[in-house]
Design a protein around this motif. Structure first.
Motif, PDB file in Angstrom:
ATOM      1  N   VAL A   1       0.842  -1.204   0.000  1.00  8.99           N
ATOM      2  CA  VAL A   1       0.000   0.000   0.000  1.00  8.99           C
ATOM      3  C   VAL A   1       0.873   1.249   0.000  1.00  8.99           C
ATOM      4  O   VAL A   1       0.598   2.228  -0.711  1.00  8.99           O
ATOM      5  CB  VAL A   1      -0.952  -0.017   1.209  1.00  8.99           C
ATOM      6  CG1 VAL A   1      -1.624   1.337   1.376  1.00  8.99           C
ATOM      7  CG2 VAL A   1      -2.002  -1.113   1.046  1.00  8.99           C
ATOM      8  N   ALA A   2       1.956   1.220   0.787  1.00 10.94           N
ATOM      9  CA  ALA A   2       2.858   2.369   0.847  1.00 10.94           C
ATOM     10  C   ALA A   2       3.550   2.601  -0.494  1.00 10.94           C
ATOM     11  O   ALA A   2       3.740   3.754  -0.913  1.00 10.94           O
ATOM     12  CB  ALA A   2       3.893   2.160   1.950  1.00 10.94           C
ATOM     13  N   GLU A   3       3.945   1.525  -1.175  1.00 12.83           N
ATOM     14  CA  GLU A   3       4.570   1.652  -2.501  1.00 12.83           C
ATOM     15  C   GLU A   3       3.622   2.339  -3.472  1.00 12.83           C
ATOM     16  O   GLU A   3       4.026   3.250  -4.221  1.00 12.83           O
ATOM     17  CB  GLU A   3       4.930   0.273  -3.050  1.00 12.83           C
ATOM     18  CG  GLU A   3       6.131  -0.387  -2.433  1.00 12.83           C
ATOM     19  CD  GLU A   3       6.417  -1.738  -3.061  1.00 12.83           C
ATOM     20  OE1 GLU A   3       7.582  -1.995  -3.394  1.00 12.83           O
ATOM     21  OE2 GLU A   3       5.474  -2.540  -3.214  1.00 12.83           O
ATOM     22  N   LEU A   4       2.375   1.886  -3.480  1.00  9.60           N
ATOM     23  CA  LEU A   4       1.400   2.453  -4.413  1.00  9.60           C
ATOM     24  C   LEU A   4       1.067   3.891  -4.048  1.00  9.60           C
ATOM     25  O   LEU A   4       0.960   4.759  -4.918  1.00  9.60           O
ATOM     26  CB  LEU A   4       0.137   1.588  -4.412  1.00  9.60           C
ATOM     27  CG  LEU A   4      -0.944   1.942  -5.430  1.00  9.60           C
ATOM     28  CD1 LEU A   4      -0.404   1.858  -6.843  1.00  9.60           C
ATOM     29  CD2 LEU A   4      -2.147   1.026  -5.255  1.00  9.60           C
ATOM     30  N   LYS A   5       0.945   4.157  -2.751  1.00 10.32           N
ATOM     31  CA  LYS A   5       0.637   5.509  -2.289  1.00 10.32           C
ATOM     32  C   LYS A   5       1.712   6.498  -2.716  1.00 10.32           C
ATOM     33  O   LYS A   5       1.417   7.635  -3.106  1.00 10.32           O
ATOM     34  CB  LYS A   5       0.487   5.508  -0.772  1.00 10.32           C
ATOM     35  CG  LYS A   5       0.135   6.873  -0.180  1.00 10.32           C
ATOM     36  CD  LYS A   5      -0.017   6.780   1.333  1.00 10.32           C
ATOM     37  CE  LYS A   5      -0.356   8.130   1.940  1.00 10.32           C
ATOM     38  NZ  LYS A   5      -0.485   8.051   3.421  1.00 10.32           N
TER      39      LYS A   5
END
Length: 387
Positions: free
Chosen positions: A279-283
């Protein structure tokens, strides 16, 4: 050289796209299909309507897996993420489509180390990764990684500075013994004072036969010609076993550049990432617009098991993790991998983060991510909208 971009995205029905691909044109397939958790899923084929949900799901998956098998090269393999809802049905289905002999592994992936706290009973912290070869006898999958090699596992240092460890020259697996591998049961000679080992007697040497710890006959891992060819990689020394002191032979197992370690069938979040890190990568690229993406580390570990010029296919592309991971792998090692990602223009949910951010379809999320990857990591992007 080719001008083909690292990433190509096709917006359309994956079954139609798979049918358009050349047989044997793909080396690695990674998919993260809808998990059938009771919610509607976009790939609802007509023949699944009215069936129970497990049957509808497997009937949706069957033609897509059959098509994936067709486009896979004989040396390739398919990797499929799945959870407990359909893993049993998917395993049986893949056995039918690929053949039981081409089953490679059912990997446990620790994607949620904290565990899901909302359900009954256990706090589930894992999913699965099913691995099937197109042809087990020809598959080039090398289930190992350089990143797992720990220099601390090689505590000894040679005078020339090289690090190594001692491994017993005898085969420690009792399936291999004089009855099953007679040619590997023979005597060698060694001097525990100097460490010298040879296949013929020499001054100061004692005869050594391979035995298990309980004294029963064993066999060597090396043949006599190999021992003769690599005497500097062997050492003789005294050891104390369960029957007292004896003399045994050990291999000097060297630490060297490019050394790899075999992968286990449990992949921890600290090794491949978690749903939170995904999720952090995509965010960081386009915002928190996808609920359960896969971490790029998971796909990169898969790619590490293949040559750096493989052709990758993900026909349930979702947030675009596979294309992102492919670009990162190329940037890290100079590889020339390419990735074809496919996804429907499936509508995002009303009121979701994605819809609120202006993404009307899941494919719009995929394209946006891969555009950012092309801009920040490199490799380019081609986009095709199927008719």
């Amino acid at each position: 050289m080719t001008d083909r971009p690292t990433n190509t995205f096709v917006e359309g029905d994956n079954l139609d796209v798979l049918a358009s691909l050349e047989p044997g044109s793909v080396d690695v397939v990674y998919i993260d299909p809808p998990y059938n958790t009771g919610n509607d899923f976009a790939y609802r084929d007509k023949h699944g309507t009215g069936r129970d949900r497990h049957r509808a799901w497997t009937e949706m998956m069957r033609p897509r897996l059959e098509a994936a098998r067709t486009v896979l090269a004989g040396t390739g393999a398919l990797f499929c993420s799945i959870d407990d809802n359909e893993v049993a049905h998917l395993r049986l289905l893949c056995d039918e489509v690929f053949g039981e002999r081409n089953f490679v592994a059912q990997v446990v992936v620790n994607l949620n180390p904290k565990g899901r706290q909302l359900g009954s009973f256990f706090a589930t912290s894992h999913e699965y990764l099913l691995v099937y070869a197109r042809d087990e006898a020809r598959c080039v999958l090398d289930a190992s990684s350089e990143r797992l090699v720990d220099a601390g596992d090689f505590p000894l240092t040679d005078p020339d500075g090289r690090r190594y460890r001692h491994l017993p020259l005898r085969n420690t697996n009792k399936k291999f013994n004089p009855a099953t591998a007679a040619t590997l049961h023979f005597a060698v000679w060694g001097d525990p004072e100097t460490g010298q080992v040879a296949t013929d007697p020499f001054p100061g040497a004692v005869e050594i036969k391979p035995v298990f710890g309980d004294g029963t006959p064993a066999v060597w891992r090396w043949s006599a010609p190999l021992i003769e060819a690599r005497p500097d990689d062997l050492v003789c020394r005294r050891i104390r076993g369960q029957l007292g002191e004896r003399v045994d032979v050990f291999q000097k197992d060297w630490l060297h550049a490019g050394r790899r370690k075999k992968l286990k069938t449990i992949w921890l979040a600290e090794e491949v990432g978690s749903t939170d890190t995904a999720v952090a990568e995509l965010k960081a690229l386009i915002g928190p617009v996808f609920e359960s993406p896969k971490p790029t580390g998971l796909v990169r570990r898969i790619l590490e098991c293949f040559p750096p010029d493989v052709r990758v296919l993900d026909f349930f592309a979702g947030s675009g993790t596979t294309g992102h991971a492919t670009a990162l792998a190329n940037a890290a090692d100079g590889g020339t991998r390419t990735c074809l990602s496919v996804n429907l223009p499936e509508p995002t949910r009303e009121g979701s983060n994605a819809r609120n951010a202006g993404f009307l379809t899941v494919s719009a999320i995929t394209i946006a991510r891969l555009e950012r990857v092309a801009a920040t990591v490199g490799g380019g992007l081609g986009v095709v909208r199927a008719q």
